[in-house]
Design an enzyme around this catalytic site. Structure first.
Site, PDB file in Angstrom:
ATOM      1  N   CYS A  85       0.844  -1.195   0.000  1.00  0.00           N
ATOM      2  CA  CYS A  85       0.000   0.000   0.000  1.00  0.00           C
ATOM      3  C   CYS A  85       0.878   1.244   0.000  1.00  0.00           C
ATOM      4  O   CYS A  85       1.945   1.276   0.622  1.00  0.00           O
ATOM      5  CB  CYS A  85      -0.910   0.004   1.222  1.00  0.00           C
ATOM      6  N   ASN A 143      -9.523   3.896   4.138  1.00  0.00           N
ATOM      7  CA  ASN A 143      -9.005   5.249   3.895  1.00  0.00           C
ATOM      8  C   ASN A 143      -8.395   5.421   2.502  1.00  0.00           C
ATOM      9  O   ASN A 143      -7.705   6.401   2.242  1.00  0.00           O
ATOM     10  CB  ASN A 143      -7.974   5.621   4.965  1.00  0.00           C
ATOM     11  N   PHE A 145      -8.294   6.228  -1.549  1.00  0.00           N
ATOM     12  CA  PHE A 145      -8.991   7.246  -2.323  1.00  0.00           C
ATOM     13  C   PHE A 145      -8.207   7.596  -3.577  1.00  0.00           C
ATOM     14  O   PHE A 145      -7.027   7.252  -3.717  1.00  0.00           O
ATOM     15  CB  PHE A 145      -9.179   8.531  -1.496  1.00  0.00           C
ATOM     16  N   GLU A 147      -7.789  11.365  -5.450  1.00  0.00           N
ATOM     17  CA  GLU A 147      -8.164  12.756  -5.192  1.00  0.00           C
ATOM     18  C   GLU A 147      -7.571  13.702  -6.236  1.00  0.00           C
ATOM     19  O   GLU A 147      -6.368  13.668  -6.501  1.00  0.00           O
ATOM     20  CB  GLU A 147      -7.696  13.160  -3.802  1.00  0.00           C
ATOM     21  N   ASN A 247       3.724   0.257   3.250  1.00  0.00           N
ATOM     22  CA  ASN A 247       3.543  -1.037   3.926  1.00  0.00           C
ATOM     23  C   ASN A 247       4.427  -2.053   3.226  1.00  0.00           C
ATOM     24  O   ASN A 247       3.999  -2.691   2.245  1.00  0.00           O
ATOM     25  CB  ASN A 247       2.075  -1.509   3.856  1.00  0.00           C
ATOM     26  N   SER A 281      -3.158  18.495   1.890  1.00  0.00           N
ATOM     27  CA  SER A 281      -2.093  17.506   1.947  1.00  0.00           C
ATOM     28  C   SER A 281      -0.786  18.230   1.645  1.00  0.00           C
ATOM     29  O   SER A 281      -0.794  19.390   1.214  1.00  0.00           O
ATOM     30  CB  SER A 281      -2.332  16.389   0.932  1.00  0.00           C
ATOM     31  N   HIS A 299       3.249   8.985   6.276  1.00  0.00           N
ATOM     32  CA  HIS A 299       2.615   8.980   4.952  1.00  0.00           C
ATOM     33  C   HIS A 299       1.318   9.778   4.956  1.00  0.00           C
ATOM     34  O   HIS A 299       0.735  10.025   3.901  1.00  0.00           O
ATOM     35  CB  HIS A 299       2.326   7.543   4.490  1.00  0.00           C
ATOM     36  N   GLY A 300       0.868  10.188   6.137  1.00  0.00           N
ATOM     37  CA  GLY A 300      -0.363  10.946   6.235  1.00  0.00           C
ATOM     38  C   GLY A 300      -0.526  11.525   7.624  1.00  0.00           C
ATOM     39  O   GLY A 300       0.374  11.415   8.468  1.00  0.00           O
ATOM     40  N   ALA A 301      -1.684  12.126   7.858  1.00  0.00           N
ATOM     41  CA  ALA A 301      -1.932  12.758   9.148  1.00  0.00           C
ATOM     42  C   ALA A 301      -2.067  11.743  10.268  1.00  0.00           C
ATOM     43  O   ALA A 301      -1.695  12.009  11.410  1.00  0.00           O
ATOM     44  CB  ALA A 301      -3.197  13.623   9.063  1.00  0.00           C
TER      45      ALA A 301
END
Length: 406
Positions: A85, A143, A145, A147, A247, A281, A299-301
């Site tokens: 991922c 989660n 997506f 975008e 991952n 982002s 990798h994100g919030a």
């Protein structure tokens, strides 16, 4: 997650009672106590010598998300079922001035109906032609997506400006779908793998790594095909800017780095860090300070509240749920699953700006741009049936021999 210390078989893994833990976050960042406890459990796994924890750290099923773990042994549960991922960022040749959000929403609702040739794509990636072809180009749940974004702020702190306010971009978050779930499912036949990990030189260890590597390649291909479908729906061409998995396992001279929800980068790499669908982002460049972080960054919030809790915090009436479908930039969310809308609300996530600031303060990244969400695709019920939604069975999955088992 329980205490997974132990050993099995003829080999005797070295057990580190307390591996070094590097906290790559500041006191300003909210970290759940359960995640910190899971961090200590991971540090006590056999063969683990070092752990890095990032500001998006939050509890997971088999260990926390937002970590990089250096170990002499392989621990498949730290990677989980969505092997490979990642986040991929693409540039479109469609200028922002031509964008009509309502029209883009109409087009992107049909993203998974756009024609692709999965067998040709698999052949081009040197993957088996029967390796989950029907799932290629699909986003999945949770989660994940696709975008459509535009530059909210271009930041020249690095002495460079890679992002153009006049252009549109795509951020795709997806993984290995049913393939990764099948590979991870095989580990339940090897209970010792969850206790002592796998000897990397054993037949089981080599087999898992081969299957893991196929998943990582498949997931990257999947994100590219999602972007191509989106670009086709928008009548545009697309170019990859960054493709960063979070991952996976990477080799090092002194062991294996397990990335669970931590973007795997090297110095100079460009990497996206996702906010929420109602917040910006970021795009960053990795610095040489990523050595102490085992080559990982956020990798994100990261989640602040779990999915179950969100049902009491957001979308309590129709008016609130409708408000979740739009953001302050006039952006729209395509998601026909009411539960998913609530569970993925912006308030479920931490402040991505604080996450990026922590990484910058730790000397790990420099920020290149902040990106605003314009159209976020998650799920459209009037699109094609998702034939990969159900948990894969061994009968439906390709033979194990297809993955190069010893």
């Amino acid at each position: 997650m329980g205490n997974l210390i132990g050993s099995s078989g003829s080999s005797s893994p070295r057990v580190v009672a307390t591996a070094h833990i590097q906290h790559c976050f500041s006191p300003r960042t909210w970290i759940e106590g359960a995640a910190l406890q899971q961090l200590k459990t991971v540090a006590a796994l056999p063969g683990v010598t070092s752990v890095a924890a990032f500001p998006d750290l939050h509890p997971g099923k088999y260990g926390p998300t937002g970590i990089a773990v250096l170990s002499e042994r392989l621990h498949p549960q730290l990677i989980g079922n969505d092997i490979g991922c990642g986040m991929s960022l693409f540039e479109l040749d469609l200028p922002l001035r031509k964008l009509r959000i309502d029209k883009a929403v109409e087009c992107l609702r049909q993203i998974e109906a756009e024609d692709i040739d999965p067998h040709a794509a698999l052949a081009g990636a040197d993957l088996p032609l029967d390796l989950y072809p029907d799932a290629l180009g699909t986003i999945g749940g949770g989660n994940h997506f696709c975008e459509l974004q535009a530059v909210d702020q271009a930041i020249d702190a690095a002495g460079e400006s890679l992002f153009d306010r006049r252009k549109l971009y795509l951020l795709v978050h997806s993984g290995s779908r049913g393939l990764g779930a099948f590979v991870f499912g095989q580990m339940f036949d090897l209970q010792s793998a969850f206790i002592a990990g796998l000897d990397p030189q054993s037949a089981e260890g080599r087999n898992w790594r081969r299957q893991h590597d196929l998943c990582v390649t498949w997931a990257s291909l999947n994100r590219r095909l999602i972007a191509e479908r989106a670009a086709c729906a928008l009548r545009s061409e697309v170019r990859v800017v960054a493709d960063v998995p979070h991952n996976l396992v990477r080799d090092r001279a002194d062991g294996f780095v397990h990335h669970k929800g931590s973007a795997a980068v090297r110095m100079g790499d460009v990497a996206p860090i996702a906010g929420s669908r109602a917040s910006v982002s970021y795009v960053v460049r990795a610095l040489d300070g990523t050595g102490p972080s085992l080559g990982g960054i956020s990798h994100g919030a990261g989640r602040k509240y779990d999915r179950a809790t969100m049902h009491g915090r957001a979308g309590r009436n129709r008016s609130e749920r409708d408000a979740l479908l739009r953001n302050v930039w006039g952006g729209q969310l395509i998601c026909d699953d009411r539960n998913l809308v609530i569970e993925e609300a912006a308030s479920a996530y931490k402040d991505a700006g604080q996450v990026v600031q922590d990484l910058a303060d730790a000397g790990l990244v420099v920020t290149l741009a902040a990106m605003k969400p314009l159209v976020t695709y998650k799920k459209a019920i009037d699109g094609p049936l998702d034939r990969t939604r159900k948990k894969p069975s061994r009968e439906r999955a390709p033979r194990r021999a297809d993955y190069g088992r010893d």
